[in-house]
Enzyme design. Structure first.
Site, PDB file in Angstrom:
ATOM      1  CG  ASP A   1      -5.212  60.183 -58.016  1.00  0.00           C
ATOM      2  OD1 ASP A   1      -5.971  59.738 -58.905  1.00  0.00           O
ATOM      3  OD2 ASP A   1      -4.147  59.628 -57.686  1.00  0.00           O
TER       4      ASP A   1
ATOM      5  CE1 TYR B   1     -11.239  56.311 -73.489  1.00  0.00           C
ATOM      6  CE2 TYR B   1     -11.716  55.782 -75.779  1.00  0.00           C
ATOM      7  CZ  TYR B   1     -11.558  56.718 -74.783  1.00  0.00           C
ATOM      8  OH  TYR B   1     -11.725  58.054 -75.057  1.00  0.00           O
TER       9      TYR B   1
END
Length: 252
Positions: free
Chosen positions: A56, A149
């Site tokens: 992760d 982003y």
């Protein structure tokens, strides 16, 4: 001996295609991601040259422990493909969910730099290696709703440029790939959380595909050791950078 590559985000899209291509090209691939069942399916498909490894990118402790957690014979990573990343939401900054911003920063920036930092000393010590990072044209060209982003991908570009400076004098290469419109992955479904809206993004277009990205990664890696490709910006023929926007009819 076969070189070892570590590909993050290998459970779908770019990462899966890159893992396929690198195994085909004779690499041993450590494929990482969060979805163990997909990693296991990839290993069953590609055989003993693919090692599934659950990771992760939000787990700093797991990233720090990665070199010591790999099986014997897999610890010397020659190629790191920093592919894992995501976009969440298309809201304007004043309407955005701060949790989405934090997730994008954690995955696209924090996890990426932590993993690079963990593997880079080994590359330097062996005096060989290649870090390939997936940026985006969003890091260069702003658009409404791209806010954080785009900012994370601008960070990716500048980080890889600075890595080249730090690695001068070592045979460790660094490349930033910046794709534009890409289909065939989960990117838009994750971002928009709506399959119909995600499909509409590509309606009437012929976008880049994950295999195009994998082909580009394979080409960059195949070049002679003394050749470093710093950056590649790539778009489908149906896309171009837009002009400047003008708001008309605004009040004084």
């Amino acid at each position: 001996m076969k070189q070892t590559a570590l590909v993050t985000g290998a459970t779908a899209g770019f990462g899966k295609a890159i893992a396929h291509r690198l195994v085909h090209d004779g690499y041993r691939v450590i494929a990482t991601g969060r979805r163990q069942e997909r990693l296991d399916a990839l290993a069953a498909e590609l055989g003993p040259d693919l090692l599934p490894f659950r990771l992760d990118m939000d787990d700093a402790a797991a990233i720090a422990a990665l070199p010591g957690s790999l099986p014997e014979g897999w610890c010397d990573v020659d190629v790191l493909v920093n592919n894992a990343g995501l976009a969440l939401g298309m809201e304007k900054a004043q309407d955005a969910d701060i949790a989405n911003w934090q997730t994008m920063i954690s995955t696209n920036v924090t996890g990426m730099v932590e993993l690079t930092r963990v593997l880079l000393p080994g590359m330097v010590a062996r005096d060989r290696g290649h870090v390939v990072t997936l940026g985006s044209t969003a890091g260069t060209y702003p658009y409404t709703g791209g806010n954080v982003y785009g900012a994370t991908k601008a960070f990716v570009r500048q980080f890889t440029r600075n890595l080249r400076c730090d690695l001068l004098g070592h045979n460790v290469r660094v490349t930033n790939l910046e794709p534009g419109l890409c289909g065939g992955s989960e990117f838009s479904q994750v971002r928009l959380r709506d399959d119909a809206k995600a499909a509409a993004v590509y309606e009437g277009t012929k976008p880049l595909l994950p295999t195009d990205i994998a082909e580009t990664v394979a080409w960059v890696l195949s070049l002679p050791r003394h050749v470093n490709i710093n950056e590649i910006e790539m778009m489908p023929v149906c896309q171009a950078a837009g002009g400047l926007a003008v708001a008309r009819g605004m009040k004084d």
